[in-house]
Design an enzyme around this catalytic site. Structure first.
Site, PDB file in Angstrom:
ATOM      1  N   CYS A  31     120.489  44.652  21.143  1.00 48.46           N
ATOM      2  CA  CYS A  31     119.941  43.996  22.342  1.00 48.46           C
ATOM      3  C   CYS A  31     120.162  44.872  23.569  1.00 48.46           C
ATOM      4  O   CYS A  31     121.313  45.116  23.959  1.00 48.46           O
ATOM      5  CB  CYS A  31     120.597  42.635  22.538  1.00 48.46           C
ATOM      6  SG  CYS A  31     119.961  41.746  23.980  1.00 48.46           S
ATOM      7  N   SER A  64     120.761  52.730  14.913  1.00 49.81           N
ATOM      8  CA  SER A  64     120.566  54.081  15.433  1.00 49.81           C
ATOM      9  C   SER A  64     121.044  54.200  16.879  1.00 49.81           C
ATOM     10  O   SER A  64     121.475  55.270  17.305  1.00 49.81           O
ATOM     11  CB  SER A  64     119.086  54.462  15.340  1.00 49.81           C
ATOM     12  OG  SER A  64     118.281  53.524  16.032  1.00 49.81           O
ATOM     13  N   CYS A  66     125.137  45.931  19.925  1.00 51.57           N
ATOM     14  CA  CYS A  66     124.554  45.398  18.691  1.00 51.57           C
ATOM     15  C   CYS A  66     125.009  43.957  18.522  1.00 51.57           C
ATOM     16  O   CYS A  66     126.192  43.652  18.698  1.00 51.57           O
ATOM     17  CB  CYS A  66     125.010  46.233  17.498  1.00 51.57           C
ATOM     18  SG  CYS A  66     123.678  47.180  16.766  1.00 51.57           S
ATOM     19  N   CYS A  94     123.655  52.493  18.302  1.00 53.12           N
ATOM     20  CA  CYS A  94     125.122  52.542  18.294  1.00 53.12           C
ATOM     21  C   CYS A  94     125.651  53.640  17.371  1.00 53.12           C
ATOM     22  O   CYS A  94     126.836  53.988  17.445  1.00 53.12           O
ATOM     23  CB  CYS A  94     125.699  51.193  17.844  1.00 53.12           C
ATOM     24  SG  CYS A  94     125.295  49.816  18.934  1.00 53.12           S
ATOM     25  N   HIS A 121     122.412  49.991   9.462  1.00 57.57           N
ATOM     26  CA  HIS A 121     122.802  51.061  10.386  1.00 57.57           C
ATOM     27  C   HIS A 121     122.011  50.917  11.677  1.00 57.57           C
ATOM     28  O   HIS A 121     120.783  50.787  11.666  1.00 57.57           O
ATOM     29  CB  HIS A 121     122.539  52.430   9.768  1.00 57.57           C
ATOM     30  CG  HIS A 121     123.026  53.567  10.627  1.00 57.57           C
ATOM     31  ND1 HIS A 121     124.326  54.046  10.559  1.00 57.57           N
ATOM     32  CD2 HIS A 121     122.404  54.290  11.582  1.00 57.57           C
ATOM     33  CE1 HIS A 121     124.473  55.031  11.421  1.00 57.57           C
ATOM     34  NE2 HIS A 121     123.323  55.191  12.058  1.00 57.57           N
TER      35      HIS A 121
END
Length: 362
Positions: free
Chosen positions: A153, A140, A159, A142, A138
């Site tokens: 990034c 956080s 992500c 996005c 998961h």
């Protein structure tokens, strides 16, 4: 609610600041190289043509891969990993973790999952309310579960995972080549301006600064690219490099590694002619991956196996069984053969689970 909504909007806007910064630096570098260097500083026509052709090739590939890395949406688990309505209600009613795990194990029995938490529990995301596939985590930033998540990034505001990891690697490669080419071709004019062999002009600042920026970015990107090349050769994500995934036989940092060449194919695909193009060619669906050691039904003779005593402390941990997908079987073709004595029919009748070990290339 209103302040929270405003805060989220501000966070979304600020998240684009690093991307805008990179875009401005790239736009300025294009102007400095094409206009100030090639148009106003270089006098040889042949040199100009060669420099401009190579520069634009590297520039297009760099921008193309950067664009794909930014705007390719992270892949999320399919609906089959979500709990049914009845299971979800029962899970929320239960207060004891053991009872919740029983619910998750029943829901996951037909899913292609071979990893657990360090405590041997089914990996479940309370935020997304789904059972996490192998290598899924998961994010956080996005606020969703990302298949084969590597990291979030800030420089791409996205992500990096299964859907865009190839694009990210190509972005690093082409940005490295772009910076190397710019620094190498600017160097002689940097020296001439620095030693005053060329007269002062408005191009001097751009040429001097262009060399420093290109060299600085080249050095910083080189270490990152080298690290990710090593990760690809080992078939690990950044997360897995710091925390090894836990299989039935315990944590194994090389659990997904099939050998260097097959690890490369898993990311870049079967056809080498597409390896250096920012088009999606990665193998698999991002939800299940070939592993060194998995548990499978004896009827599912899709890969080769050999008997091995169960040394795992988690032998009673129920792991779902599912055949490998077609794309995974391509990775495992001709890599192993059944060596266990007895007929297939006798094995099927026994109904016993078997360890399946994939022979790896040296």
């Amino acid at each position: 609610m209103a302040p929270s909504h405003v805060l989220k909007c501000c966070q979304r806007v600020l998240a684009w600041v690093p991307v805008v910064f990179i875009a401005l630096v790239v736009a300025w570098s294009y102007y400095a190289y094409v206009v100030e260097l090639c148009a106003f500083t270089i006098t040889s026509t042949g040199e100009k043509v060669v420099y401009l052709v190579v520069f634009h090739l590297s520039f297009v590939m760099f921008v193309w891969s950067y664009w794909k890395t930014i705007f390719t949406s992270p892949a999320s688990p399919s609906d089959e990993f979500c709990l049914s309505k009845s299971d979800k209600e029962q899970y929320e009613r239960e207060e004891r973790p053991e009872s919740q795990q029983d619910i998750l194990r029943r829901a996951a029995k037909d899913l292609p999952i071979y990893t657990t938490t360090a405590s041997r529990a089914i990996r479940y995301c309370d935020r997304c309310q789904l059972i996490k596939p192998d290598r899924c985590h998961h994010c956080s930033a996005c606020d969703l579960c990302v298949l084969k998540m590597d990291h979030h990034c800030p420089w791409v505001n996205n992500c990096v995972g299964f859907s865009n990891y190839k694009f990210f690697l190509l972005f690093l490669l082409y940005s490295l080549l772009y910076c190397l080419f710019v620094a190498a071709t600017v160097l002689q004019y940097f020296i001439k301006f620095w030693t005053n062999d060329l007269p002062d002009s408005h191009a001097k600042f751009h040429v001097l600064f262009l060399f420093f920026v290109a060299a600085m970015f080249f050095i910083s990107i080189l270490s990152l690219f080298s690290y990710h090349c090593w990760l690809v050769s080992k078939n690990r994500s950044t997360i897995e490099a710091f925390r090894a995934p836990t299989f039935r036989n315990g944590p194994d940092k090389n659990g997904f590694s099939l050998g260097c060449s097959k690890n490369l194919k898993e990311v870049f695909g079967d056809e080498k002619k597409y390896w250096f193009l920012p088009v999606f060619t990665s193998l698999g669906d991002g939800c299940n991956f070939p592993t060194r050691l998995v548990i499978m039904d004896p009827e599912q003779l899709t890969v080769s196996s050999q008997n091995e005593p169960d040394k795992s402390s988690g032998a009673n941990q129920p792991f779902p069984a599912r055949p490998l997908s077609e794309s995974q079987n391509r990775l495992l073709d001709n890599e192993s053969q059944w060596v266990e004595g007895g007929s297939e029919e006798e094995n099927v009748k026994s109904g016993a689970k078997k360890h399946v070990i994939v022979s790896l290339e040296s």
